[in-house]
Motif scaffolding. Structure first.
Motif: not given
Length: 361
Positions: A266, A294, A300
């Motif tokens: 991410n 995450m 995020d």
């Protein structure tokens, strides 16, 4: 006064303030005041996000400048009155913490009649619902004592009043500071250092320094501010676990080890490579922070906003996270601020056109 002293004093100021998740106004006001001399505009969104906007040099072709977002969350963990029983206040958490750290902590209760001191205590063994000998007393068995009589307690407080830690910052002899809410106001100080250095640099991108709200509870600011700003790139600055007692494994980094650069699914691989290379060019110490899932930060929601915002995560090592005695190194704060300023100054107007997703194998 040298820059490090100024940043240290500013950081001590903002970690002495309340600013619990969802109730950030006291710290928002202090940060806005600190940012005003360094930016062209300061404003607060309808849900409390703070924006310090510093315009870049006008483009030669007359087109709008590209936008870089520096995101730091302003909120900290705290408590809220959940029940009033006689002279005592029962409470619930706002954000996550371990109840074992609480007995003996001094707090401030923020009521409509003003701020009142209190202390968190655990009930005598014979008053507990069961025996907890040799085990930590759970949160619902802890209470806050203000020293007020029952009648005064009922007249002064109500369910829903916010509670914050009352301990003041402590400067340690190793260029470190201990206190509450260093997660994530240490990063606010790093962004302030970045804005300070940008006063003496030319940059072609517009910089949006963003103090986000409610990261500890809902990622509210991280999820909403990109829609306000429409950034082309984002740098999220937060804290990471520093090595300490019982925390010496691969998931921790040493205090004073510099910037910790996040990488993972991410986070944008090209920005990771650019930041890492810049650290090496500038001789800024750094560590690498793998994010296999995450990151648990504002990075995020920001990277997955709209069509996606290329995002990188920078973290400052911090010991004893989510306690009233978190510890950071001012050196790491300054290094992080300096790295961001140098990155911004080097951003060319067409940098965004060079961005591709090429994951390293």
């Amino acid at each position: 006064m040298e820059e490090k002293t100024k940043i240290k004093e500013f950081l001590c100021e903002i970690i002495s303030l309340p600013g619990i998740s969802g109730y950030e106004t006291p710290v928002t006001n202090a940060i806005a005041k600190a940012w005003e001399p360094f930016v062209d505009e300061v404003k607060v969104s309808k849900i409390g996000n703070l924006y310090g906007i510093k315009r870049g040099s006008p483009s030669k072709d007359g087109k709008p400048n590209k936008r870089l977002m520096l995101a730091v969350h302003m909120d900290g963990i705290g408590m809220v009155i959940a029940k009033i029983s006689g002279e005592l206040l029962y409470f619930a958490p706002i954000g996550g913490f371990d109840p074992r750290i609480l007995p003996g902590q001094f707090v401030n209760i923020h009521s409509q009649k003003g701020d009142f001191p209190g202390i968190i205590v655990q009930l005598a063994p014979n008053l507990l619902s069961e025996s907890y000998e040799g085990k930590p007393v759970p949160l619902d068995q802890l209470v806050i004592d203000t020293g007020l009589e029952e009648k005064m307690v009922k007249e002064t407080f109500r369910v829903g009043d916010i509670i914050s830690y009352a301990n003041l910052p402590q400067e340690l002899p190793t260029d470190c500071i201990a206190g509450h809410s260093l997660d994530n106001r240490a990063s606010v100080a790093a962004v302030t250092q970045c804005l300070t250095e940008l006063q003496h640099m030319r940059h072609s991108w517009d910089v949006f320094a963003v103090g986000t709200t409610q990261e500890e509870t809902a990622f509210l600011g991280g999820a909403t501010s990109p829609f306000d700003i429409l950034p082309d790139l984002a740098i999220v600055i937060d804290v990471t676990f520093a090595k300490g007692p019982g925390a010496d494994g691969w998931r921790t980094v040493a205090l004073e080890s510099g910037v910790s650069i996040g990488y993972g699914a991410n986070l944008h691989p090209m920005l990771f490579a650019e930041i890492k290379q810049l650290c090496e060019q500038l001789d800024i110490p750094y560590t690498l922070s793998p994010q296999p899932l995450m990151s648990g930060t504002d990075a995020d929601p920001i990277q997955i906003t709209g069509a996606g915002v290329p995002t990188i995560l920078l973290s400052i090592p911090l010991r004893y996270m989510h306690t009233p005695v978190e510890i950071i190194s001012i050196k790491d704060v300054m290094r992080t601020g300096h790295l961001m300023a140098e990155f911004i100054a080097r951003l060319s107007p067409d940098f965004i056109e060079k961005i591709v997703w090429e994951d390293e194998q």
